[in-house]
Motif scaffolding. Structure first.
Motif, PDB file in Angstrom:
ATOM      1  N   PRO A 103       0.831  -1.201   0.000  1.00  0.00           N
ATOM      2  CA  PRO A 103       0.000   0.000   0.000  1.00  0.00           C
ATOM      3  C   PRO A 103       0.870   1.258   0.000  1.00  0.00           C
ATOM      4  O   PRO A 103       2.079   1.179   0.202  1.00  0.00           O
ATOM      5  N   CYS A 104       0.223   2.386  -0.224  1.00  0.00           N
ATOM      6  CA  CYS A 104       0.939   3.666  -0.263  1.00  0.00           C
ATOM      7  C   CYS A 104       0.483   4.535   0.908  1.00  0.00           C
ATOM      8  O   CYS A 104      -0.704   4.863   1.017  1.00  0.00           O
ATOM      9  N   SER A 105       1.416   4.890   1.759  1.00  0.00           N
ATOM     10  CA  SER A 105       1.103   5.748   2.908  1.00  0.00           C
ATOM     11  C   SER A 105       0.963   7.196   2.462  1.00  0.00           C
ATOM     12  O   SER A 105       1.388   7.582   1.374  1.00  0.00           O
ATOM     13  N   MET A 106       0.379   8.002   3.313  1.00  0.00           N
ATOM     14  CA  MET A 106       0.219   9.427   2.995  1.00  0.00           C
ATOM     15  C   MET A 106       1.564  10.139   2.977  1.00  0.00           C
ATOM     16  O   MET A 106       1.751  11.110   2.234  1.00  0.00           O
ATOM     17  N   ARG A 107       2.525   9.681   3.768  1.00  0.00           N
ATOM     18  CA  ARG A 107       3.861  10.282   3.718  1.00  0.00           C
ATOM     19  C   ARG A 107       4.522   9.995   2.371  1.00  0.00           C
ATOM     20  O   ARG A 107       5.105  10.892   1.751  1.00  0.00           O
ATOM     21  N   THR A 108       4.438   8.739   1.922  1.00  0.00           N
ATOM     22  CA  THR A 108       5.017   8.395   0.627  1.00  0.00           C
ATOM     23  C   THR A 108       4.332   9.175  -0.487  1.00  0.00           C
ATOM     24  O   THR A 108       4.984   9.686  -1.402  1.00  0.00           O
ATOM     25  N   LEU A 109       3.019   9.276  -0.412  1.00  0.00           N
ATOM     26  CA  LEU A 109       2.269  10.074  -1.389  1.00  0.00           C
ATOM     27  C   LEU A 109       2.767  11.510  -1.405  1.00  0.00           C
ATOM     28  O   LEU A 109       2.989  12.093  -2.475  1.00  0.00           O
ATOM     29  N   ALA A 110       2.967  12.094  -0.216  1.00  0.00           N
ATOM     30  CA  ALA A 110       3.396  13.486  -0.126  1.00  0.00           C
ATOM     31  C   ALA A 110       4.779  13.684  -0.747  1.00  0.00           C
ATOM     32  O   ALA A 110       5.024  14.672  -1.448  1.00  0.00           O
ATOM     33  N   ALA A 147      -4.847  18.155   2.543  1.00  0.00           N
ATOM     34  CA  ALA A 147      -3.476  17.902   2.095  1.00  0.00           C
ATOM     35  C   ALA A 147      -3.394  16.586   1.316  1.00  0.00           C
ATOM     36  O   ALA A 147      -2.730  16.506   0.283  1.00  0.00           O
ATOM     37  N   HIS A 148      -4.062  15.546   1.808  1.00  0.00           N
ATOM     38  CA  HIS A 148      -4.072  14.267   1.101  1.00  0.00           C
ATOM     39  C   HIS A 148      -4.671  14.418  -0.293  1.00  0.00           C
ATOM     40  O   HIS A 148      -4.118  13.927  -1.284  1.00  0.00           O
ATOM     41  N   LEU A 149      -5.804  15.112  -0.360  1.00  0.00           N
ATOM     42  CA  LEU A 149      -6.494  15.281  -1.644  1.00  0.00           C
ATOM     43  C   LEU A 149      -5.658  16.090  -2.626  1.00  0.00           C
ATOM     44  O   LEU A 149      -5.600  15.785  -3.817  1.00  0.00           O
ATOM     45  N   ARG A 150      -5.013  17.138  -2.116  1.00  0.00           N
ATOM     46  CA  ARG A 150      -4.173  17.950  -2.999  1.00  0.00           C
ATOM     47  C   ARG A 150      -2.974  17.158  -3.500  1.00  0.00           C
ATOM     48  O   ARG A 150      -2.564  17.296  -4.663  1.00  0.00           O
TER      49      ARG A 150
END
Length: 214
Positions: free
Chosen positions: A97-104, A141-144
């Motif tokens: 899976p992809c964490s929000m930190r990795t996404l950021a 922030a996640h959505l952006r």
């Protein structure tokens, strides 16, 4: 100095980079490696340190067993790995899976390790990058960040269950989600129930019409 390897296209297997970050849902990455092995796809695995912690919290898997499922493994801090270079040819990359930190990190182009660097390389080479993001509810922030990755050509693919497939088990839900992800690379794992398509597995009896209210 590391030697420069000149590759050949003779009998070359398709390659896919698989990253597992620290988000909940470690089983997605592990099962993805199993499906790719069945498809004879060469896999290059990189796991974050947080992913190893999640593995210990959520599963009874052993790190060595998970790594053995991959064709090649890379340390998460090895930015000199082949997958960190655009010259390394691959079908693309999945973070599952992809964490929000990795996404950021991917969304902002900040590469603190091999996962975000390999993702950045995938985007700049215009190859498919699929992020199986795991979080709810989502902040602005996640959505952006999801929007930014999408604008760069990445694909946000949260593992949302498809209930039309009428899954009986968690394993079926996982396999269906991963089957749809592999579809994005032109790979058919045989685990996705196709809507209105004949398959080997039995199709549920879909209604042909909806009765109108009197």
């Amino acid at each position: 100095m590391n030697a420069i390897h000149r590759s050949t296209t003779d009998n070359a297997r398709p390659r896919l980079v698989v990253a597992i970050s620290g988000a909940s849902g470690f089983v997605y990455g592990k099962r993805l490696l199993e499906l790719l092995a069945e498809l004879d796809v060469e896999t290059h695995l990189v796991m974050s340190r947080a992913a190893q912690l999640t593995m210990a919290l959520e599963t009874d898997f052993k790190l060595s067993d998970v790594q053995a499922l991959a064709s090649h493994t890379h340390r998460c801090d090895d930015i000199a790995a082949g997958i960190a270079s655009g010259s390394f040819r691959a079908l693309g990359m999945v973070v599952a899976p992809c964490s929000m930190r990795t996404l950021a990190e991917i969304a902002t182009g900040v590469s603190s390790g091999l996962i975000s660097r390999a993702a950045d390389v995938t985007l700049k080479e215009r190859r498919p990058l699929v992020l199986m993001t795991r979080e709810t509810p989502l902040t602005l922030a996640h959505l952006r960040n999801m929007t930014a990755v999408t604008e760069m050509g990445g694909i946000i693919a949260p593992p949302v269950p498809a209930f039309y497939a009428r899954p009986d088990t968690l394993d079926q839900m996982i396999d269906h989600s991963l089957g749809r992800v592999l579809d994005l690379f032109g790979l058919d794992a045989g685990t996705a129930l196709r809507w209105r398509e004949p398959t080997v597995s039995a199709q549920p009896d879909y209604p042909t019409c909806i009765q109108e209210a009197p």
